[in-house]
Design a protein around this motif. Structure first.
Motif, mmCIF file in Angstrom:
data_model
loop_
_atom_site.group_PDB
_atom_site.id
_atom_site.type_symbol
_atom_site.label_atom_id
_atom_site.label_comp_id
_atom_site.label_asym_id
_atom_site.label_seq_id
_atom_site.Cartn_x
_atom_site.Cartn_y
_atom_site.Cartn_z
ATOM 1 N N GLN A 1 114.741 80.989 30.631
ATOM 2 C CA GLN A 1 115.086 81.546 29.932
ATOM 3 C C GLN A 1 113.487 82.246 29.505
ATOM 4 O OE1 GLN A 1 114.103 79.637 25.821
ATOM 5 N NE2 GLN A 1 115.919 81.083 25.375
ATOM 6 N N ARG A 2 112.519 82.057 29.932
ATOM 7 C CA ARG A 2 111.339 83.568 29.925
ATOM 8 C C ARG A 2 111.380 83.905 31.069
ATOM 9 N NH1 ARG A 2 110.078 82.716 25.014
ATOM 10 N NH2 ARG A 2 108.857 80.987 24.699
ATOM 11 N N GLN A 3 112.115 84.106 32.285
ATOM 12 C CA GLN A 3 112.586 84.650 32.816
ATOM 13 C C GLN A 3 113.451 85.796 33.172
ATOM 14 O OE1 GLN A 3 113.885 82.956 37.137
ATOM 15 N NE2 GLN A 3 113.316 84.443 37.901
ATOM 16 N N GLN A 4 114.496 85.555 32.245
ATOM 17 C CA GLN A 4 115.671 86.078 31.394
ATOM 18 C C GLN A 4 115.081 87.380 30.975
ATOM 19 O OE1 GLN A 4 118.161 83.571 30.267
ATOM 20 N NE2 GLN A 4 119.900 83.332 32.332
ATOM 21 N N GLN A 5 114.216 86.690 30.377
ATOM 22 C CA GLN A 5 113.734 87.864 28.570
ATOM 23 C C GLN A 5 112.954 89.185 29.322
ATOM 24 O OE1 GLN A 5 112.066 85.168 26.374
ATOM 25 N NE2 GLN A 5 113.277 84.681 25.292
ATOM 26 N N SER A 6 111.743 87.944 30.614
ATOM 27 C CA SER A 6 111.088 89.504 31.382
ATOM 28 C C SER A 6 111.405 90.545 31.767
ATOM 29 C CB SER A 6 110.192 88.551 31.920
ATOM 30 O OG SER A 6 109.287 87.808 31.992
ATOM 31 N N GLN A 7 112.742 89.992 32.980
ATOM 32 C CA GLN A 7 113.539 90.672 33.467
ATOM 33 C C GLN A 7 114.361 91.624 32.688
ATOM 34 O OE1 GLN A 7 116.044 87.732 35.738
ATOM 35 N NE2 GLN A 7 114.558 87.688 37.066
ATOM 36 N N PRO B 1 111.337 105.104 40.555
ATOM 37 C CA PRO B 1 111.144 103.663 41.540
ATOM 38 C C PRO B 1 109.346 102.819 41.852
ATOM 39 C CG PRO B 1 110.516 105.547 42.651
ATOM 40 C CD PRO B 1 110.776 105.931 41.515
ATOM 41 N N THR B 2 110.070 101.757 41.828
ATOM 42 C CA THR B 2 109.157 100.689 41.635
ATOM 43 C C THR B 2 108.148 100.588 43.382
ATOM 44 O OG1 THR B 2 109.842 98.906 41.688
ATOM 45 C CG2 THR B 2 109.234 100.083 39.097
ATOM 46 N N TYR B 3 107.432 99.949 43.251
ATOM 47 C CA TYR B 3 106.916 99.617 44.777
ATOM 48 C C TYR B 3 106.527 98.022 44.843
ATOM 49 C CZ TYR B 3 107.053 104.439 44.369
ATOM 50 O OH TYR B 3 106.867 106.033 45.136
ATOM 51 N N SER B 4 106.595 97.813 45.799
ATOM 52 C CA SER B 4 106.431 96.123 46.550
ATOM 53 C C SER B 4 104.938 96.231 46.871
ATOM 54 C CB SER B 4 107.252 95.161 47.351
ATOM 55 O OG SER B 4 106.066 96.454 48.695
ATOM 56 N N GLY B 5 103.849 94.856 45.810
ATOM 57 C CA GLY B 5 103.140 94.282 46.957
ATOM 58 C C GLY B 5 102.203 94.891 48.290
ATOM 59 N N SER B 6 103.215 95.798 49.343
ATOM 60 C CA SER B 6 103.345 96.615 50.608
ATOM 61 C C SER B 6 102.980 97.691 50.367
ATOM 62 C CB SER B 6 104.000 95.576 51.644
ATOM 63 O OG SER B 6 105.452 96.191 51.678
ATOM 64 N N GLY B 7 104.080 98.135 49.472
ATOM 65 C CA GLY B 7 103.895 99.633 49.044
ATOM 66 C C GLY B 7 105.111 100.364 49.540
ATOM 67 N N ASP B 8 105.611 99.782 49.652
ATOM 68 C CA ASP B 8 107.461 99.800 49.826
ATOM 69 C C ASP B 8 108.095 100.259 48.640
ATOM 70 O OD1 ASP B 8 107.140 100.184 53.048
ATOM 71 O OD2 ASP B 8 107.420 97.946 52.735
ATOM 72 N N ALA B 9 108.903 101.282 47.661
ATOM 73 C CA ALA B 9 110.087 101.137 47.393
ATOM 74 C C ALA B 9 110.836 100.018 47.401
ATOM 75 C CB ALA B 9 110.812 102.204 46.821
ATOM 76 N N VAL B 10 110.979 99.513 46.042
ATOM 77 C CA VAL B 10 111.865 98.816 45.040
ATOM 78 C C VAL B 10 112.858 99.313 44.560
ATOM 79 C CG1 VAL B 10 112.223 96.193 44.389
ATOM 80 C CG2 VAL B 10 109.704 96.711 45.895
ATOM 81 N N GLU B 11 113.913 98.638 45.383
ATOM 82 C CA GLU B 11 114.839 99.418 43.978
ATOM 83 C C GLU B 11 115.693 98.291 42.924
ATOM 84 O OE1 GLU B 11 118.556 99.434 46.094
ATOM 85 O OE2 GLU B 11 118.521 99.936 47.839
ATOM 86 N N SER B 12 115.238 99.303 41.736
ATOM 87 C CA SER B 12 115.787 99.410 40.648
ATOM 88 C C SER B 12 116.414 97.450 39.540
ATOM 89 C CB SER B 12 115.749 99.953 39.459
ATOM 90 O OG SER B 12 117.101 100.218 39.695
ATOM 91 N N GLY B 13 117.117 97.173 41.120
ATOM 92 C CA GLY B 13 117.964 95.912 40.859
ATOM 93 C C GLY B 13 117.697 94.794 41.038
ATOM 94 N N ALA B 14 116.546 94.695 42.023
ATOM 95 C CA ALA B 14 115.453 94.109 42.926
ATOM 96 C C ALA B 14 114.604 93.130 41.750
ATOM 97 C CB ALA B 14 115.301 94.072 43.766
ATOM 98 N N SER B 15 114.727 92.284 42.081
ATOM 99 C CA SER B 15 113.969 90.592 41.003
ATOM 100 C C SER B 15 113.279 90.448 42.239
ATOM 101 C CB SER B 15 114.577 90.532 40.472
ATOM 102 O OG SER B 15 115.595 89.757 40.922
ATOM 103 N N ARG B 16 112.119 89.587 41.498
ATOM 104 C CA ARG B 16 110.877 88.113 41.984
ATOM 105 C C ARG B 16 111.053 87.349 41.057
ATOM 106 N NH1 ARG B 16 105.950 91.646 42.246
ATOM 107 N NH2 ARG B 16 105.529 89.860 40.807
ATOM 108 N N LEU B 17 110.947 86.197 42.030
ATOM 109 C CA LEU B 17 111.356 85.052 41.020
ATOM 110 C C LEU B 17 110.063 84.763 40.611
ATOM 111 C CD1 LEU B 17 112.780 82.121 40.539
ATOM 112 C CD2 LEU B 17 111.596 81.452 42.672
ATOM 113 N N LEU B 18 109.665 84.641 39.482
ATOM 114 C CA LEU B 18 108.602 84.628 38.328
ATOM 115 C C LEU B 18 108.321 83.029 38.562
ATOM 116 C CD1 LEU B 18 109.478 86.744 35.500
ATOM 117 C CD2 LEU B 18 107.846 87.392 37.707
ATOM 118 N N GLY B 19 108.437 81.669 38.299
ATOM 119 C CA GLY B 19 108.653 80.305 38.303
ATOM 120 C C GLY B 19 109.636 79.728 38.329
ATOM 121 N N LYS B 20 109.125 78.442 38.530
ATOM 122 C CA LYS B 20 109.985 77.394 38.866
ATOM 123 C C LYS B 20 109.682 76.017 38.803
ATOM 124 C CE LYS B 20 113.383 77.136 42.382
ATOM 125 N NZ LYS B 20 113.874 77.044 43.218
ATOM 126 N N ALA B 21 110.507 75.312 37.602
ATOM 127 C CA ALA B 21 110.037 73.912 37.331
ATOM 128 C C ALA B 21 110.367 72.753 38.629
ATOM 129 C CB ALA B 21 110.554 73.549 35.991
#
Length: 161
Positions: free
Chosen positions: A121-127, A141-161
């Protein structure tokens, strides 16, 4: 054939130890839930470490219990644990411990699932918030940790139980 009480003393102690490990896990899961509700990231990190420690302790206890049962002649493929414990001289106490262990394990499983739902639920709220922010800034555009441009539709997993 009855299993004599001196032979089950170690098993009883192992069941008690495992029950203590599960009680610790239950406490940590409650702390984790409160941290998730409070959005307290440092407390979530502490709870996650403590949860992993408690799970490792419980798994070690379960392995020791399995070894002790095998030493006493328990063969899971041929009998249920309940029918085996019923043959012990102190069957009532062993069955009560095993029942408490099963009940607490089920509760821990449910609490962990509930915490996982909170994380999702928190992940959906953050997204959702990130999506709004991206739309407000003209979808820059946003950028990844390596400096590459990331599409606005891309997402990262924030956490998992």
């Amino acid at each position: 054939m009855s299993i004599e009480q001196p032979m089950t003393a170690d098993l009883k102690q192992l069941l008690q130890n495992e029950l203590e490990a599960l009680r610790r896990l239950a406490d940590v899961l409650q702390q984790e839930q409160q941290a998730l509700l409070d959005n307290d990231v440092p407390a979530i990190e502490v709870a996650t470490r403590e949860k992993n420690d408690a799970l490792a302790q419980q798994a070690d206890g379960a392995a020791r219990r399995a070894d002790a049962l095998a030493t006493l002649g328990f063969v899971a493929e041929r009998q249920t644990l309940r029918s085996f414990l019923e043959r012990a001289a102190d069957a009532d106490e062993l069955l009560a411990l095993q029942g408490a262990l099963n009940d607490l394990a089920a509760q821990c499983h449910e609490d962990n699932r509930n915490n996982g739902r909170l994380i999702a639920q928190r992940q959906q709220q953050s997204q959702g918030a990130l999506k709004v922010l991206r739309q407000m800034d003209g979808a820059a555009p946003t950028y990844s940790g390596s400096g590459d441009a990331v599409e606005s539709g891309a997402s990262r997993l924030l956490g998992k139980a």
